[in-house]
Design a protein around this motif. Structure first.
Motif, PDB file in Angstrom:
ATOM      1  N   THR B  62       0.829  -1.199   0.000  1.00  0.00           N
ATOM      2  CA  THR B  62       0.000   0.000   0.000  1.00  0.00           C
ATOM      3  C   THR B  62       0.864   1.250   0.000  1.00  0.00           C
ATOM      4  O   THR B  62       1.828   1.344   0.751  1.00  0.00           O
ATOM      5  CB  THR B  62      -0.885   0.036   1.266  1.00  0.00           C
ATOM      6  OG1 THR B  62      -1.509  -1.221   1.421  1.00  0.00           O
ATOM      7  CG2 THR B  62      -1.935   1.108   1.148  1.00  0.00           C
ATOM      8  N   THR B  92       0.378  -2.972  -6.119  1.00  0.00           N
ATOM      9  CA  THR B  92       0.285  -2.124  -4.931  1.00  0.00           C
ATOM     10  C   THR B  92      -0.939  -1.219  -5.040  1.00  0.00           C
ATOM     11  O   THR B  92      -1.242  -0.698  -6.101  1.00  0.00           O
ATOM     12  CB  THR B  92       1.571  -1.279  -4.796  1.00  0.00           C
ATOM     13  OG1 THR B  92       2.665  -2.156  -4.581  1.00  0.00           O
ATOM     14  CG2 THR B  92       1.479  -0.291  -3.646  1.00  0.00           C
ATOM     15  N   ILE B  93      -1.628  -1.065  -3.922  1.00  0.00           N
ATOM     16  CA  ILE B  93      -2.834  -0.239  -3.851  1.00  0.00           C
ATOM     17  C   ILE B  93      -2.473   1.202  -3.511  1.00  0.00           C
ATOM     18  O   ILE B  93      -1.526   1.428  -2.759  1.00  0.00           O
ATOM     19  CB  ILE B  93      -3.779  -0.805  -2.761  1.00  0.00           C
ATOM     20  CG1 ILE B  93      -4.362  -2.143  -3.212  1.00  0.00           C
ATOM     21  CG2 ILE B  93      -4.885   0.175  -2.413  1.00  0.00           C
ATOM     22  CD1 ILE B  93      -5.112  -2.854  -2.106  1.00  0.00           C
ATOM     23  N   LEU B  94      -3.220   2.142  -4.040  1.00  0.00           N
ATOM     24  CA  LEU B  94      -3.013   3.553  -3.701  1.00  0.00           C
ATOM     25  C   LEU B  94      -4.187   4.085  -2.897  1.00  0.00           C
ATOM     26  O   LEU B  94      -5.330   4.002  -3.327  1.00  0.00           O
ATOM     27  CB  LEU B  94      -2.852   4.388  -4.978  1.00  0.00           C
ATOM     28  CG  LEU B  94      -2.535   5.870  -4.753  1.00  0.00           C
ATOM     29  CD1 LEU B  94      -1.125   6.051  -4.229  1.00  0.00           C
ATOM     30  CD2 LEU B  94      -2.727   6.678  -6.029  1.00  0.00           C
ATOM     31  N   PHE B  95      -3.884   4.627  -1.706  1.00  0.00           N
ATOM     32  CA  PHE B  95      -4.867   5.403  -0.947  1.00  0.00           C
ATOM     33  C   PHE B  95      -4.598   6.875  -1.216  1.00  0.00           C
ATOM     34  O   PHE B  95      -3.467   7.322  -1.088  1.00  0.00           O
ATOM     35  CB  PHE B  95      -4.703   5.187   0.566  1.00  0.00           C
ATOM     36  CG  PHE B  95      -5.174   3.858   1.057  1.00  0.00           C
ATOM     37  CD1 PHE B  95      -5.942   3.026   0.270  1.00  0.00           C
ATOM     38  CD2 PHE B  95      -4.842   3.433   2.336  1.00  0.00           C
ATOM     39  CE1 PHE B  95      -6.384   1.796   0.734  1.00  0.00           C
ATOM     40  CE2 PHE B  95      -5.274   2.207   2.810  1.00  0.00           C
ATOM     41  CZ  PHE B  95      -6.040   1.386   2.015  1.00  0.00           C
TER      42      PHE B  95
END
Lengths: 343, 343
Positions: B62, B92-95
């Motif tokens: 993240t 990968t995740i994006l916040f």
């Protein structure tokens, strides 16, 4: 920094540290022990995790906005602004996550959010459409933002597109237009929403058209016709559509364009045909984007209520009494100089 | 669902469950026990928390994008798209979190993100400016996106605004313009960036002007003058500024506008003065936004490399060898029909 290190510094057991920092009240610890643990944790910069904070306060102070493309395109950002305004009043942080419309990515994102403890989810779409919210969402309170459930019921907030369609037609009727009004921007069959949006059908199109037809029918009139765009609601597609319409020999007195970008293209096509806006042809559109102010004359456009959508979604999320129904938010007409008397 | 329930179902100690699910290899557990724990956890839907996953894999998968207004305005969203593209390749995740430019909110947001374990932060600004990254950021790898450090050094990615300024002037020189080129869109003293952006000075203005002056000086020329806007880089402000310029009796052969919206306003003012683009006055601008395609004729505009900015920021974040220097990304000229030969 671990719990064990805090325990060592405070000279107490790890369980005692855990009890103090998670705020458990079912264990008897002396005030002195409690203080010693808190002091040690502070000195060591120990960061109690969110789960502990959540246990203590009953909420994490965090809401997530999970969407398709909301923060990665320039279309619906004001929804985020409306949500942020309403959340700030509630001392709550907003995490925004774009899944790019990919179901696998969406599952991973929501999994990851649940791992991190959140109080609720705003499930948002860049443009108004029917969605199937992922099953995982049922684990937390959620509100659909700018979309409606494809099946079943849910709390949802969308613009009142039918009313906006009626308003666009009534504005033209008011100026004496009636039998030569064309709609610009229907979409090719099977390509609904434009190729660029994976065939998602925007409710805006069908509902705006429905409202337009209702208002015209009320006075015994109907659309002179609809003109399809090749692919999407862009300036280039709008220009080509209106160029084709004029080439058929049609003499529109007014155009209702699917959005501001299509209207900008309509201006270009009319200009090339030496037709003036609004003296020769009136134009009205939907969105209320910066394009509506940039083109000349400024466009009469019925604005998407994006800030209000975001704000209302947050209010529904925190309203425990809210019913699982669809809330429609009024769109507002911003008048430019693009509508004039019918010749 | 708790660890204790998993332990009970698997018939092992809670420590054993913890060891298995956090991937610790310093404890000896039989293959059979390990399997039994995994099976019980799966059957019960037990969600190992992120800290455990991070311990096991060394990363949380993240990254957070912390910004002022990036996802709540329609200006810089393509940066998010570029970052998302590059992160998806890295699973990968994006916040994304907007702080609305509030330092207290920013601290709260970053605290909250650190609590949730993240691999790194993209610290982004809606428009190019100097920033002071919060001290908390030093706890994780970070890259400045569309901003530079006000003091000290950091990894940063910004558009090459000076080169874009040179390009805009060279395009006009190529068409024979030279001594009657005006710049539209300087900002009032003390109101840099427009009142709406709290006095933040956009580097774009000073650097674009510097590039323009360099290119003109190279041929022994200089700007005929600069025209200030009242408040911000909007269509209305651009229209007023050019209306005032023409009222002074100035006869510009070309206008370099601070951005596309200002250029749209310039079109409107020129039109009202019965001056044609480009036959009477050429116009060039910066941004490459949808406005540049919507106005008529389409505008020659030097596009912000937003997708590339986002992508490069992610690459730098994951590049352990990357030096703390400022990386400048080229801006690309998109030609419309707004530049013609000088009369």
């Amino acid at each position: 920094m671990t719990l064990a290190q805090v325990a060592e510094r405070a000279g107490v057991s790890r369980s005692a540290v855990s009890f103090v920092l998670t705020g458990r009240t079912d264990q008897r610890l002396s005030v002195e022990t409690t203080e010693r643990v808190r002091k040690a944790a502070e000195e060591l910069g120990y960061r109690p995790n969110m789960t502990a904070r959540t246990l203590r306060t009953g909420r994490s102070g965090t809401v997530a906005l999970v969407s398709d493309f909301v923060s990665s395109t320039s279309h619906a950002n004001s929804m985020v602004r409306g949500a942020l305004d309403a959340l700030r009043e509630r001392d709550t942080i907003l995490f925004t996550v774009d899944t790019q419309g990919d179901a696998g990515q969406e599952k991973q994102v929501i999994d990851s959010l649940l791992d991190r403890t959140i109080d609720g989810v705003l499930y948002a779409s860049m443009f108004t459409r029917a969605v199937t919210p992922p099953a995982l969402l049922t684990q937390v309170p959620f509100v659909l933002l700018n979309c409606v459930p494809a099946v079943g019921v849910a709390r949802a907030v969308v613009p009142d597109e039918v009313a906006a369609g009626r308003d666009s037609a009534n504005e033209l009727l008011r100026f004496g237009h009636r039998d030569h009004i064309w709609f610009i921007g229907t979409l090719p069959p099977g390509v609904t929403g434009g190729l660029s949006w994976r065939g998602w059908a925007p409710l805006a199109l069908s509902e705006r058209l429905e409202g337009i037809r209702q208002a015209l029918a009320d006075v015994g009139a109907e659309l002179a016709g609809t003109q399809m765009v090749d692919d999407d609601w862009t300036t280039e597609d709008g220009r080509e559509a209106v160029t084709r319409l004029l080439a058929t020999g049609a003499h529109p007195s007014a155009l209702i364009c699917a959005n501001d970008a299509v209207a900008a293209g309509a201006y270009q096509a009319l200009h090339r045909a030496e037709l003036r806006v609004p003296e020769d042809v009136s134009v009205v559109a939907f969105d209320g984007s910066p394009i509506s102010r940039a083109i000349d004359p400024p466009l009469t456009s019925i604005a998407l209520p994006q800030v209000e959508l975001g704000r209302r979604a947050v209010e529904l999320l925190f309203d425990k009494e809210a019913q699982p129904v669809i809330h429609r938010i009024a769109m507002t007409m911003v008048r430019g100089g693009s509508v004039g008397p019918a010749r």
